[in-house]
Design a protein around this motif. Structure first.
Motif, PDB file in Angstrom:
ATOM      1  N   LEU A 167      10.507   8.310  -4.752  1.00 23.14           N
ATOM      2  CA  LEU A 167      11.217   7.790  -3.476  1.00 23.14           C
ATOM      3  C   LEU A 167      10.361   6.991  -2.507  1.00 23.14           C
ATOM      4  O   LEU A 167      10.475   5.790  -2.064  1.00 23.14           O
ATOM      5  CB  LEU A 167      11.919   8.896  -2.552  1.00 23.14           C
ATOM      6  N   GLY A 168       9.184   7.574  -2.231  1.00 21.79           N
ATOM      7  CA  GLY A 168       8.222   7.069  -1.224  1.00 21.79           C
ATOM      8  C   GLY A 168       7.456   5.921  -1.750  1.00 21.79           C
ATOM      9  O   GLY A 168       7.636   4.614  -1.030  1.00 21.79           O
ATOM     10  N   GLY A 169       7.230   5.722  -2.904  1.00 20.21           N
ATOM     11  CA  GLY A 169       6.880   4.615  -3.752  1.00 20.21           C
ATOM     12  C   GLY A 169       7.807   3.412  -3.720  1.00 20.21           C
ATOM     13  O   GLY A 169       7.305   1.974  -3.458  1.00 20.21           O
ATOM     14  N   THR A 170       9.005   3.747  -4.153  1.00 18.02           N
ATOM     15  CA  THR A 170       9.843   2.751  -4.185  1.00 18.02           C
ATOM     16  C   THR A 170      10.266   2.162  -2.840  1.00 18.02           C
ATOM     17  O   THR A 170      10.470   0.747  -2.704  1.00 18.02           O
ATOM     18  CB  THR A 170      10.998   3.433  -4.643  1.00 18.02           C
ATOM     19  N   CYS A 171      10.280   2.937  -1.662  1.00 18.66           N
ATOM     20  CA  CYS A 171      10.689   2.433  -0.361  1.00 18.66           C
ATOM     21  C   CYS A 171       9.559   1.554   0.048  1.00 18.66           C
ATOM     22  O   CYS A 171       9.639   0.446   0.836  1.00 18.66           O
ATOM     23  CB  CYS A 171      10.689   3.720   0.660  1.00 18.66           C
ATOM     24  N   VAL A 172       8.434   1.959  -0.193  1.00 16.30           N
ATOM     25  CA  VAL A 172       7.260   0.919   0.327  1.00 16.30           C
ATOM     26  C   VAL A 172       7.238  -0.236  -0.401  1.00 16.30           C
ATOM     27  O   VAL A 172       6.991  -1.381   0.063  1.00 16.30           O
ATOM     28  CB  VAL A 172       5.707   1.577   0.250  1.00 16.30           C
ATOM     29  N   LEU A 191      16.694   5.378   6.456  1.00 12.95           N
ATOM     30  CA  LEU A 191      17.180   6.567   6.238  1.00 12.95           C
ATOM     31  C   LEU A 191      15.995   7.434   6.043  1.00 12.95           C
ATOM     32  O   LEU A 191      15.780   8.654   6.786  1.00 12.95           O
ATOM     33  CB  LEU A 191      18.224   6.632   5.179  1.00 12.95           C
ATOM     34  N   ILE A 192      15.025   7.066   5.204  1.00 14.60           N
ATOM     35  CA  ILE A 192      13.944   7.846   4.914  1.00 14.60           C
ATOM     36  C   ILE A 192      12.911   7.770   6.151  1.00 14.60           C
ATOM     37  O   ILE A 192      12.510   8.799   6.258  1.00 14.60           O
ATOM     38  CB  ILE A 192      13.181   7.272   3.741  1.00 14.60           C
ATOM     39  N   ILE A 193      12.657   6.707   6.775  1.00 15.66           N
ATOM     40  CA  ILE A 193      11.891   6.843   8.015  1.00 15.66           C
ATOM     41  C   ILE A 193      12.650   7.687   9.098  1.00 15.66           C
ATOM     42  O   ILE A 193      11.831   8.532   9.687  1.00 15.66           O
ATOM     43  CB  ILE A 193      11.787   5.455   8.543  1.00 15.66           C
ATOM     44  N   ARG A 250      24.598  20.609  -4.971  1.00 14.52           N
ATOM     45  CA  ARG A 250      25.325  19.171  -5.076  1.00 14.52           C
ATOM     46  C   ARG A 250      24.413  18.320  -4.455  1.00 14.52           C
ATOM     47  O   ARG A 250      24.709  16.939  -4.803  1.00 14.52           O
ATOM     48  CB  ARG A 250      26.939  19.247  -4.789  1.00 14.52           C
ATOM     49  N   LYS A 251      23.697  18.684  -3.631  1.00 12.83           N
ATOM     50  CA  LYS A 251      22.839  17.603  -2.875  1.00 12.83           C
ATOM     51  C   LYS A 251      21.899  16.911  -3.929  1.00 12.83           C
ATOM     52  O   LYS A 251      21.331  15.669  -3.566  1.00 12.83           O
ATOM     53  CB  LYS A 251      22.026  18.285  -1.746  1.00 12.83           C
ATOM     54  N   ARG A 252      21.325  17.418  -4.939  1.00 11.06           N
ATOM     55  CA  ARG A 252      20.671  16.802  -5.721  1.00 11.06           C
ATOM     56  C   ARG A 252      21.119  15.676  -6.513  1.00 11.06           C
ATOM     57  O   ARG A 252      20.323  14.769  -6.909  1.00 11.06           O
ATOM     58  CB  ARG A 252      20.063  17.985  -7.011  1.00 11.06           C
ATOM     59  N   TYR A 253      22.497  15.411  -6.405  1.00 12.97           N
ATOM     60  CA  TYR A 253      23.023  14.229  -6.886  1.00 12.97           C
ATOM     61  C   TYR A 253      22.887  13.020  -5.996  1.00 12.97           C
ATOM     62  O   TYR A 253      23.286  11.897  -6.410  1.00 12.97           O
ATOM     63  CB  TYR A 253      24.501  14.566  -6.955  1.00 12.97           C
ATOM     64  N   VAL A 272      20.936   7.966  -5.506  1.00 11.40           N
ATOM     65  CA  VAL A 272      21.314   7.120  -4.588  1.00 11.40           C
ATOM     66  C   VAL A 272      20.411   6.819  -3.529  1.00 11.40           C
ATOM     67  O   VAL A 272      20.296   5.770  -3.223  1.00 11.40           O
ATOM     68  CB  VAL A 272      22.617   7.905  -3.638  1.00 11.40           C
ATOM     69  N   LEU A 273      19.465   7.739  -3.453  1.00 11.39           N
ATOM     70  CA  LEU A 273      18.265   7.271  -2.237  1.00 11.39           C
ATOM     71  C   LEU A 273      17.556   6.561  -2.799  1.00 11.39           C
ATOM     72  O   LEU A 273      17.003   5.713  -2.216  1.00 11.39           O
ATOM     73  CB  LEU A 273      17.787   8.763  -1.934  1.00 11.39           C
ATOM     74  N   LEU A 274      17.277   6.459  -4.150  1.00 15.77           N
ATOM     75  CA  LEU A 274      16.409   5.686  -4.817  1.00 15.77           C
ATOM     76  C   LEU A 274      17.036   4.257  -5.205  1.00 15.77           C
ATOM     77  O   LEU A 274      16.163   3.208  -5.221  1.00 15.77           O
ATOM     78  CB  LEU A 274      15.916   6.113  -6.313  1.00 15.77           C
ATOM     79  N   LEU A 275      18.036   4.108  -5.137  1.00 19.40           N
ATOM     80  CA  LEU A 275      18.812   2.745  -5.390  1.00 19.40           C
ATOM     81  C   LEU A 275      18.887   2.065  -4.057  1.00 19.40           C
ATOM     82  O   LEU A 275      19.218   0.880  -4.319  1.00 19.40           O
ATOM     83  CB  LEU A 275      20.187   3.018  -5.953  1.00 19.40           C
ATOM     84  N   ILE A 276      18.956   2.693  -2.896  1.00 15.71           N
ATOM     85  CA  ILE A 276      19.197   2.040  -1.568  1.00 15.71           C
ATOM     86  C   ILE A 276      18.094   1.107  -1.421  1.00 15.71           C
ATOM     87  O   ILE A 276      18.526   0.116  -1.060  1.00 15.71           O
ATOM     88  CB  ILE A 276      19.234   3.058  -0.488  1.00 15.71           C
TER      89      ILE A 276
END
Length: 512
Positions: free
Chosen positions: A106-111, A252-254, A317-320, A324-328
């Motif tokens: 997630l961190g690498g994708t966002c940057v 959202l991550i920040i 269920r949160k793990r699903y 989504v977070l990776l795709l945003i």
């Protein structure tokens, strides 16, 4: 070898490789280098401990690019490299924060899919600046985690190298100081190791400080000029809006990262980073800085946010929500790809100008809207200029005694980069004021001049020469240098060298 092919290693390698691939795919061959890049490359031919425009690190990298062949590939390689290193440091921060594999992804994708991609398309100090900010934050996290004083020395070295790249890093430190004072980490100011490290850092940057002193602190003149011509047009609301757009896919991550610094117990010792975020933004707002100056602030908060969310989404269920977070950030990158990079032709941009205008991409530093984004207009017409100057130069008598004098650093740098002749263009603008070769007697002049001064230049200069002609001009209508003129003056009736010395001194006197 087995450890090399762990999931973490494969993920890190994949992100770094994708970073380099994207950086080269985002550039259309229709564009030349950008005007600032030519100046930065020319610094490598005049090594010193300081310059009017930037500290010395850029010149060392430029000399390395020259030794590697000076091709566009290498010019673009180094900002891509610094961007890749920024991703790597963010991943190291996540590991330091005990983040899992998803946090790394997630961190690498966002940057990766952020405004840093755009920043890394240009050979400017900004790419290394973002890397040095991120690295300094990482070193501080290491120190606050271990309280090992060696990290203070490392932090001093990182600061010094960042300072020798771009003075912007001073504002990062200014944002950190009050934040540390507000936190439990304030006891760091009672440790003598901090002041030993600070002295060591000061020692490392002292050659540049000495150069500034010996040259009457030209950085002050540069900042005053920048404030008067560019920063005065900076809108603070626009500055804040740009901060959101730069990392829109990671917002959202920040925000999660900022929240976690207040509410997530494992991050309690790092709470100072919550306050430093706002102190740093306030400093840049106060000085009406350009919006991209503060991009280096965000990667560390992406690391905090990615680590926090990865911990919160492990069960139930949160793990699903993980995919989504990776795709945003990727989803937001798709429209960015079409409008935020020089991968579309000038004709396409003009035809779709309303779309670019709504996003403020056509607003230049003069506060006005134009037909192309400023950086794109600054990437056109340079090869044409150099080719035409070469042609005029080849037809000049006594070519070795011909001075090529330009209106601005972009013109001079582009001519020097693309020329096929043994010539060196200069200007009274930027660092070129110090690079005149007055050891040769000049008899002829090739003058590069803005179109608006066409008549004035011819009337004022031609009486000092036996022959004068308007030789050519830039014809690319999309270039910022469109209609820039090339004058040829032959057979000086005056002592050109004496006149140049007077004009150079007049320019330098304005800085004092």
């Amino acid at each position: 070898m087995k450890n090399f092919f762990t999931k973490r290693s494969i993920l890190i390698i994949a992100l770094i490789v994708l970073k380099f691939v994207l950086q080269y795919l985002l550039l259309s061959p229709e564009y030349d280098l950008q005007r600032d890049e030519y100046l930065h490359l020319d610094l490598g031919n005049h090594l010193a401990w300081g310059y009017l425009s930037v500290p010395p690190l850029t010149s060392w990298i430029s000399r390395l690019i020259y030794l590697l062949g000076n091709s566009v590939f290498w010019v673009k390689f180094f900002p891509a490299l610094f961007g890749a290193l920024t991703i790597l440091v963010v991943l190291k921060i996540i590991e330091e924060l005990k983040g899992n594999l998803f946090a790394l992804a997630l961190g690498g994708t966002c940057v990766l899919f952020s405004a840093i991609l755009s920043l890394n398309t240009l050979y400017q100090p900004n790419s290394f600046d973002v890397f040095s900010w991120t690295l300094l934050y990482y070193i501080l996290i290491k120190y606050f985690h271990t309280e090992n004083s060696k990290w203070l020395v490392v932090a001093a070295v990182v600061f010094a190298i960042g300072f020798l790249n771009k003075y912007n890093i001073v504002f990062q430190v200014l944002g950190l100081i009050p934040a540390i004072l507000l936190s439990q980490q304030r006891r760091i100011f009672g440790k003598k190791q901090l002041y030993i490290a600070a002295f060591f850092g000061l020692l490392l940057i002292s050659p540049n400080i000495l150069w500034q002193y010996q040259n009457n602190f030209p950085v002050i003149h540069h900042l005053n000029e920048l404030t008067a011509t560019q920063l005065v047009n900076v809108d603070r609301f626009g500055f804040l809006k740009s901060q959101i757009l730069f990392f829109i896919g990671s917002l959202l991550i920040i925000l999660a990262g900022l929240y976690s610094l207040l509410a997530y117990r494992p991050f309690k010792k790092y709470r100072l980073f919550f306050w430093s975020f706002f102190f740093t933004l306030l400093i840049f707002l106060y000085f009406q800085a350009k919006d991209y100056y503060v991009i280096g602030l965000y990667p560390v908060y992406i690391a905090f946010g990615a680590t926090f969310l990865a911990n919160q989404l492990q069960t139930g269920r949160k793990r699903y929500l993980k995919p989504v977070l990776l795709l945003i950030p990727i989803i937001f990158f798709v429209p960015m790809y079409h409008i935020a990079f020089p991968n579309k032709s000038p004709q396409y941009i003009v035809e779709h100008s309303e779309k670019y205008k709504k996003l403020g991409l056509l607003r230049w530093e003069d506060g006005q809207d134009h037909s192309l984004p400023q950086d794109y207009a600054d990437m056109l017409g340079w090869k044409e200029l150099a080719k035409k100057v070469d042609s005029v130069y080849r037809h000049m008598p006594d070519r070795r005694q011909t001075l090529i004098l330009c209106d601005n650093y972009g013109q001079a740098g582009a001519i020097n980069y693309y020329t096929e002749n043994d010539l060196q263009a200069v200007s009274f603008n930027a660092d070129y004021i110090n690079w005149f070769d007055l050891g040769k007697p000049y008899k002829n002049l090739i003058r590069i001049k803005n179109y608006e001064e066409k008549n004035a230049e011819f009337e004022e200069t031609s009486p000092y020469f036996e022959h004068a002609v308007l030789a050519d001009s830039i014809t690319n209508p999309y270039a910022r240098e469109y209609r820039t003129l090339i004058f040829a003056f032959e057979g000086a009736k005056i002592d050109m060298n004496r006149r140049l010395k007077i004009e150079i001194q007049e320019v330098k006197n304005e800085w004092r």
